[in-house]
Design a protein around this motif. Structure first.
Motif, PDB file in Angstrom:
ATOM      1  N   TRP A  93      37.449  35.465  61.717  1.00 50.66           N
ATOM      2  CA  TRP A  93      37.666  34.981  63.087  1.00 50.66           C
ATOM      3  C   TRP A  93      36.372  34.422  63.667  1.00 50.66           C
ATOM      4  O   TRP A  93      36.365  33.358  64.308  1.00 50.66           O
ATOM      5  N   SER A  95      43.010  38.830  65.005  1.00 51.67           N
ATOM      6  CA  SER A  95      42.044  37.936  64.345  1.00 51.67           C
ATOM      7  C   SER A  95      42.748  36.771  63.678  1.00 51.67           C
ATOM      8  O   SER A  95      42.388  35.595  63.884  1.00 51.67           O
ATOM      9  N   THR A 118      43.490  28.328  66.240  1.00 48.68           N
ATOM     10  CA  THR A 118      42.354  27.411  66.136  1.00 48.68           C
ATOM     11  C   THR A 118      42.589  26.356  65.065  1.00 48.68           C
ATOM     12  O   THR A 118      42.282  25.168  65.252  1.00 48.68           O
ATOM     13  N   THR A 162      45.790  35.727  64.184  1.00 52.82           N
ATOM     14  CA  THR A 162      46.526  34.918  65.157  1.00 52.82           C
ATOM     15  C   THR A 162      45.607  33.886  65.800  1.00 52.82           C
ATOM     16  O   THR A 162      45.956  32.696  65.910  1.00 52.82           O
ATOM     17  N   PHE A 163      44.418  34.317  66.210  1.00 55.03           N
ATOM     18  CA  PHE A 163      43.452  33.381  66.795  1.00 55.03           C
ATOM     19  C   PHE A 163      43.011  32.332  65.769  1.00 55.03           C
ATOM     20  O   PHE A 163      42.800  31.157  66.110  1.00 55.03           O
ATOM     21  N   CYS A 190      36.682  30.604  64.573  1.00 50.20           N
ATOM     22  CA  CYS A 190      36.909  30.399  66.005  1.00 50.20           C
ATOM     23  C   CYS A 190      35.610  30.279  66.803  1.00 50.20           C
ATOM     24  O   CYS A 190      35.603  29.676  67.885  1.00 50.20           O
TER      25      CYS A 190
END
Length: 404
Positions: free
Chosen positions: A118, A204, A211, A206-207, A122
């Motif tokens: 992540w 983590s 992104t 999901t983000f 991200c």
């Protein structure tokens, strides 16, 4: 195993057929886990000079999974085949300690790895600063985190004991029914070693997927870069989904059954439920290396390169050995053929030269002694009182027909 309750706990409470199936599955898992994690560690060793900081966690995961396999399966498999725990109480405690330590280490490792992914995807400004020092500190923290919960039952915070199905050992899930310390340990274990990791992993990835989707839309108008980015996006999506599915498949059944026994009426939990949950938990030692060998391109490329190199080396050695042996055998065979070809009358056949190999001595000797030799049929003709021997080929056609 002195009193009746101990004997009851250490005798299998599932059928012999189920024990046999469990032992067979453990054997398969053990062999494949050793192969998978061994290959992963071999690849990491071969490319150790080019390992990235984030890949330290993949190596650490392979070490913890392989350690679990080597410490648990050799004890669980014969016990399951024997339909009872074959070892003493001290071995049971060591078995349970290793299971908790290495199991929680793998769990924590997956959690930290998802956070690092992540950070790099991200938050690239911070992710690019992630160094080998950071990775080493986090790996040490993973082992300390798992060690706290593994040492707890040894110091009186919780208890180790036999599994409810009787042929393995782990945390005593019945202890919260009569011990407040065991209850607090189970609550902390469930929250910090299942709820928190599960939440962190899902958030983590999901983000990361959000992104990745945004970056895909940003480069939609560019054709050639889009192909490369699309491949990278697809890889990230596959890896994310595989890790999440693996986490849930391996640990959710055991967490559910354990909480059922700890907070409910433990006698209502079927022993077979714990047995199935343990099978799923131990399958994580097999699942994790497959995920990273399949979905990590650099590991996969290194593995393919090493396999191709080993195969070419092996084939070259085999070919050199076989060609040397074949050349020796062919030479011997040709010499024997030159020496052993005979006519029915015991004389060697006149080939002038050997058509297979330069058997110079044999052929030269044969040519010198039998150069003009050509076997002929003769006839003895009586003319009066004189006998004359004439070659059949010199007779007239009529006489030849009569003679033959």
């Amino acid at each position: 195993m002195g009193n009746a309750s101990e004997i009851f706990l250490f005798v299998s409470r599932i059928s012999k057929d189920n024990d046999f199936i469990m032992a067979t599955l453990y054997t398969i898992f053990g062999v494949l886990s050793v192969l998978g994690n061994g290959i992963l560690l071999f690849v990491a060793y071969r490319k150790k000079s080019s390992l990235k900081p984030a890949e330290f966690f993949v190596v650490n995961l392979a070490i913890s999974d392989l350690s679990m396999t080597m410490s648990l399966f050799p004890l669980a498999i014969p016990s399951a085949y024997a339909h009872m725990w074959l070892f003493n109480l001290t071995t049971c405690t060591v078995y349970a300690f290793c299971g908790v330590l290495f199991g929680l280490c793998s769990l924590s490792n997956l959690t930290v790895l998802s956070c690092v992914c992540w950070l790099k995807v991200c938050c690239p400004n911070y992710g690019n600063k992630f160094s080998y020092c950071h990775a080493s500190l986090l790996v040490a923290g993973i082992w300390c985190y798992a060690g706290v919960f593994a040492v707890g039952p040894l110091s009186g915070w919780g208890e180790y004991g036999a599994e409810p199905y009787g042929t393995a050992c782990c945390i005593n899930w019945h202890a919260p029914n009569y011990s407040a310390a065991a209850m607090s340990y189970i609550i902390c274990l469930f929250f910090f070693c299942y709820i928190v990791p599960c939440t962190v992993i899902f958030l983590s990835y999901t983000f990361i997927l959000v992104t990745v989707r945004g970056s895909r839309q940003a480069v939609q108008q560019h054709v050639s870069p889009q192909n490369k980015i699309t491949n990278a996006h697809a890889l990230i999506v596959k890896l994310s989904v595989a890790v999440c599915i693996g986490f849930l498949t391996a640990w959710s059944p055991y967490a559910i059954v354990s909480m059922w026994a700890a907070f409910g009426k433990s006698t209502d939990v079927p022993p077979m439920a714990f047995a199935l949950a343990a099978i799923f938990a131990k399958s994580s030692t097999l699942y994790n290396p497959i995920v990273y060998l399949v979905f990590k391109p650099n590991f996969r490329k290194s593995l393919c390169r090493d396999v191709a190199h080993c195969r070419s080396t092996f084939c070259r050695c085999i070919c050199e050995h076989s060609s040397t042996q074949k050349g020796t055998c062919k030479q011997t065979h040709h010499i024997d053929e030159c020496n052993s070809t005979r006519l029915s009358n015991g004389l060697p056949e006149n080939h002038r030269t050997c058509r297979h190999c330069p058997c110079t001595e044999t052929v030269t000797g044969a040519n010198e002694n039998f150069t003009d030799y050509s076997p002929q049929q003769t006839a003895r003709i009586l003319q009066g009182s004189v006998h004359t021997e004439v070659a059949v080929s010199q007779l007239s056609n009529e006489l030849q027909s009569d003679f033959l």
